[in-house]
Design a protein around this motif. Structure first.
Motif, PDB file in Angstrom:
ATOM      1  N   ILE A  92      45.738  37.415  38.820  1.00 27.89           N
ATOM      2  CA  ILE A  92      45.159  36.283  39.540  1.00 27.89           C
ATOM      3  C   ILE A  92      46.294  35.481  40.171  1.00 27.89           C
ATOM      4  N   LYS A 205      39.057  37.316  43.487  1.00 24.00           N
ATOM      5  CA  LYS A 205      38.893  38.383  42.509  1.00 24.00           C
ATOM      6  C   LYS A 205      37.848  38.002  41.461  1.00 24.00           C
ATOM      7  N   LYS A 206      37.016  38.977  41.127  1.00 29.53           N
ATOM      8  CA  LYS A 206      36.003  38.800  40.096  1.00 29.53           C
ATOM      9  C   LYS A 206      36.503  39.431  38.804  1.00 29.53           C
ATOM     10  N   LEU A 207      36.467  38.672  37.711  1.00 26.41           N
ATOM     11  CA  LEU A 207      36.891  39.166  36.411  1.00 26.41           C
ATOM     12  C   LEU A 207      35.710  39.207  35.450  1.00 26.41           C
ATOM     13  N   GLN A 212      38.164  36.082  32.400  1.00 26.20           N
ATOM     14  CA  GLN A 212      38.122  34.749  33.004  1.00 26.20           C
ATOM     15  C   GLN A 212      38.556  33.688  31.998  1.00 26.20           C
ATOM     16  N   VAL A 215      42.312  33.431  31.805  1.00 25.31           N
ATOM     17  CA  VAL A 215      42.898  32.712  32.931  1.00 25.31           C
ATOM     18  C   VAL A 215      42.616  31.215  32.814  1.00 25.31           C
ATOM     19  N   HIS A 233      43.763  28.846  42.832  1.00 30.31           N
ATOM     20  CA  HIS A 233      43.777  30.244  42.388  1.00 30.31           C
ATOM     21  C   HIS A 233      42.730  31.029  43.164  1.00 30.31           C
ATOM     22  N   MET A 235      40.521  33.266  41.653  1.00 30.76           N
ATOM     23  CA  MET A 235      39.526  33.819  40.733  1.00 30.76           C
ATOM     24  C   MET A 235      38.148  33.265  41.037  1.00 30.76           C
TER      25      MET A 235
END
Length: 239
Positions: A92, A205-207, A212, A215, A233, A235
């Motif tokens: 990320i 970005k997908k977590l 998540q 992060v 960020h 994310m």
């Protein structure tokens, strides 16, 4: 709705959990603006807007006045704006903005957060390809104004996105168009409720939920630092 709208909707990480931290951050920004452009908001446009931001956060008048006076005191710390770029867990991208009177202290602290939570500081400019620098304004509604016509007019001043939300009318533009847009609003008697300089990711970005959380622990730790003023960020944040 465009990318800036989606970014703002997704940017839900916790920020400024108590009023003392809000006032500390705003006080530093006001002091730096007064030092750079003078203590009179009538002739210092950035200071004028920062005072409006402070008022919107219910910062007491005496706090604002004290922050302006601090800019001209001999023993005042000389704050400088510093930007740190890094990758956090799961690649990320994270940009940290700080206002500090001791860069060695601040960079050591920020580096320690990334080291502890699975990231690493990088070099200046390495994330320029991910984040676009933008300015944003929130202005009050005006009776009888057509939003589409306003958007067309603001395009001539460099605006690239406009939308209505519960806080008023939000306008996004490239960083360098801040001055012309501010001038337009002030000359046409619009109520500027707040302004920001933002870094909007062009690749988010997908977590997973677990990733998540990893992060978020890092982001929360960074934001607890008194020198940190903003964290950006890429994310995607779940509701």
């Amino acid at each position: 709705m465009g990318r800036a709208f989606e970014f703002r909707k997704a940017r839900k990480f916790k920020r400024w959990g108590n009023m003392a931290k809000v006032f500390t951050r705003l006080g530093k920004e006001i002091t730096m603006a007064a030092k750079a452009g003078g203590g009179d908001p009538a002739t210092n446009s950035k200071l004028r807007l920062l005072i409006q931001n402070a008022r919107s956060e219910n910062m007491p008048k005496e706090n604002i006045e004290r922050a302006i006076k601090r800019a001209f005191e001999k023993d005042t710390s000389d704050y400088k704006e510093i930007v740190y770029e890094a990758y956090g867990p799961h690649e990320i991208a994270i940009v940290v903005e700080a206002a500090t009177d001791n860069n060695q202290r601040t960079v050591a602290n920020v580096r320690s957060y990334f080291n502890k939570y699975g990231g690493a500081l990088g070099t200046t400019g390495m994330l320029d390809f991910i984040f676009d620098r933008k300015c944003s304004f929130v202005v009050g509604q005006k009776e009888g104004v057509d939003i589409e016509e306003l958007e067309l007019e603001l395009i001539d001043f460099g605006a690239d996105e406009l939308f209505e939300d519960e806080g008023g009318i939000s306008i996004f533009a490239d960083f360098q168009n801040f001055g012309p847009i501010q001038k337009y609003f002030e000359e046409n008697d619009w109520e500027i409720r707040s302004f920001k300089f933002e870094r909007i990711p062009n690749d988010m970005k997908k977590l997973t939920a677990e990733e998540q959380q990893e992060v978020e622990k890092l982001l929360e730790k960074i934001e607890e630092d008194d020198d940190v003023t903003n964290v950006f960020h890429n994310m995607i944040m779940d509701e």
